[in-house]
Motif scaffolding. Sequence first.
Motif, PDB file in Angstrom:
ATOM      1  N   GLU A   6     -15.408 -24.455 -23.700  1.00 43.73           N
ATOM      2  CA  GLU A   6     -16.816 -24.152 -23.890  1.00 43.73           C
ATOM      3  C   GLU A   6     -17.465 -25.235 -22.932  1.00 43.73           C
ATOM      4  O   GLU A   6     -18.791 -24.363 -22.350  1.00 43.73           O
ATOM      5  CB  GLU A   6     -17.216 -25.089 -25.265  1.00 43.73           C
ATOM      6  N   ARG A   7     -17.132 -26.040 -22.384  1.00 40.83           N
ATOM      7  CA  ARG A   7     -17.863 -26.859 -21.179  1.00 40.83           C
ATOM      8  C   ARG A   7     -17.742 -25.984 -20.175  1.00 40.83           C
ATOM      9  O   ARG A   7     -18.963 -25.858 -19.477  1.00 40.83           O
ATOM     10  CB  ARG A   7     -17.264 -28.293 -21.047  1.00 40.83           C
ATOM     11  N   GLU A  10     -20.341 -23.023 -20.440  1.00 39.33           N
ATOM     12  CA  GLU A  10     -21.852 -23.470 -20.282  1.00 39.33           C
ATOM     13  C   GLU A  10     -22.038 -23.477 -18.718  1.00 39.33           C
ATOM     14  O   GLU A  10     -23.223 -23.225 -18.348  1.00 39.33           O
ATOM     15  CB  GLU A  10     -21.832 -24.868 -20.875  1.00 39.33           C
TER      16      GLU A  10
END
Length: 105
Positions: A6-7, A10
Amino acid sequence: MDDYYERVYEVVKQIPAGCVTTYGAIAQYLGIKSGARMVGYALNKVAETEIPAHRVVNRNGELTGKAYFPGDTMRERLQQEQVTFIDDFQVDIEAHLWNPNEELN
Protein backbone atom coordinates in the motif's frame (compact mmCIF):
# COMPACT_ATOMS: atom_id res chain seq x y z
CA MET A 1 3.61 -7.08 3.52
CA ASP A 2 0.21 -5.67 2.48
CA ASP A 3 1.06 -2.43 4.29
CA TYR A 4 4.34 -2.20 2.37
CA TYR A 5 2.48 -2.74 -0.91
CA GLU A 6 0.00 0.00 0.00
CA ARG A 7 2.89 2.37 0.74
CA VAL A 8 4.37 1.56 -2.68
CA TYR A 9 1.01 2.22 -4.37
CA GLU A 10 0.65 5.59 -2.63
CA VAL A 11 4.02 6.71 -4.00
CA VAL A 12 3.29 5.42 -7.51
CA LYS A 13 -0.05 7.24 -7.61
CA GLN A 14 1.85 10.50 -7.21
CA ILE A 15 4.14 10.09 -10.23
CA PRO A 16 2.98 12.75 -12.70
CA ALA A 17 2.08 11.88 -16.28
CA GLY A 18 5.12 12.25 -18.52
CA CYS A 19 7.48 11.18 -15.75
CA VAL A 20 8.99 7.90 -14.61
CA THR A 21 10.73 6.73 -11.48
CA THR A 22 12.66 3.62 -10.57
CA TYR A 23 11.96 0.66 -8.34
CA GLY A 24 15.05 1.57 -6.33
CA ALA A 25 14.03 5.22 -5.88
CA ILE A 26 10.68 4.12 -4.44
CA ALA A 27 12.37 1.60 -2.12
CA GLN A 28 14.84 4.23 -0.95
CA TYR A 29 12.04 6.73 -0.30
CA LEU A 30 10.23 4.12 1.78
CA GLY A 31 13.42 3.40 3.73
CA ILE A 32 13.86 -0.15 2.48
CA LYS A 33 17.48 -0.59 1.36
CA SER A 34 17.81 -3.12 -1.42
CA GLY A 35 14.02 -3.19 -1.66
CA ALA A 36 13.72 -2.57 -5.41
CA ARG A 37 12.66 -6.17 -6.00
CA MET A 38 9.91 -5.85 -3.39
CA VAL A 39 8.61 -2.75 -5.19
CA GLY A 40 8.54 -4.81 -8.37
CA TYR A 41 6.58 -7.57 -6.66
CA ALA A 42 4.04 -5.04 -5.43
CA LEU A 43 3.59 -3.56 -8.89
CA ASN A 44 3.29 -6.92 -10.66
CA LYS A 45 -0.18 -7.20 -9.15
CA VAL A 46 -1.55 -3.87 -10.38
CA ALA A 47 -0.66 -3.48 -14.07
CA GLU A 48 -4.31 -3.25 -15.10
CA THR A 49 -5.59 -0.98 -12.33
CA GLU A 50 -5.76 2.78 -11.73
CA ILE A 51 -2.26 2.67 -10.23
CA PRO A 52 0.12 4.00 -12.93
CA ALA A 53 2.64 1.15 -12.64
CA HIS A 54 3.71 1.81 -16.24
CA ARG A 55 5.63 4.84 -14.91
CA VAL A 56 8.09 2.68 -12.93
CA VAL A 57 11.19 1.43 -14.73
CA ASN A 58 14.52 -0.04 -13.72
CA ARG A 59 17.53 2.14 -12.90
CA ASN A 60 18.58 2.16 -16.57
CA GLY A 61 15.15 3.26 -17.77
CA GLU A 62 14.28 -0.17 -19.14
CA LEU A 63 10.68 -1.36 -19.16
CA THR A 64 11.33 -4.46 -17.09
CA GLY A 65 7.69 -4.55 -15.94
CA LYS A 66 6.34 -4.84 -19.48
CA ALA A 67 5.67 -8.57 -19.05
CA TYR A 68 2.79 -7.69 -16.72
CA PHE A 69 1.04 -5.50 -19.29
CA PRO A 70 -0.81 -6.95 -22.27
CA GLY A 71 1.00 -6.54 -25.58
CA ASP A 72 2.99 -3.32 -25.76
CA THR A 73 0.72 -1.42 -23.36
CA MET A 74 3.45 -0.15 -21.04
CA ARG A 75 5.41 1.53 -23.82
CA GLU A 76 2.24 2.81 -25.52
CA ARG A 77 1.01 4.45 -22.31
CA LEU A 78 4.35 6.18 -21.76
CA GLN A 79 4.46 7.41 -25.36
CA GLN A 80 0.93 8.81 -24.97
CA GLU A 81 2.30 10.79 -22.02
CA GLN A 82 5.10 12.19 -24.25
CA VAL A 83 7.84 10.14 -22.57
CA THR A 84 10.73 9.80 -25.00
CA PHE A 85 12.72 6.64 -25.60
CA ILE A 86 16.37 6.06 -26.44
CA ASP A 87 15.68 2.47 -27.47
CA ASP A 88 12.52 0.42 -28.10
CA PHE A 89 12.13 -0.45 -24.42
CA GLN A 90 14.34 2.10 -22.67
CA VAL A 91 13.07 5.54 -21.70
CA ASP A 92 15.23 8.65 -21.63
CA ILE A 93 15.41 8.51 -17.85
CA GLU A 94 17.48 11.69 -17.56
CA ALA A 95 14.73 13.66 -19.30
CA HIS A 96 11.78 12.17 -17.40
CA LEU A 97 13.00 11.09 -13.94
CA TRP A 98 10.73 11.93 -11.00
CA ASN A 99 12.49 11.24 -7.72
CA PRO A 100 10.16 10.72 -4.73
CA ASN A 101 13.00 11.65 -2.37
CA GLU A 102 13.09 15.11 -3.89
CA GLU A 103 9.43 15.57 -4.78
CA LEU A 104 7.72 14.18 -1.67
CA ASN A 105 10.06 15.42 1.07
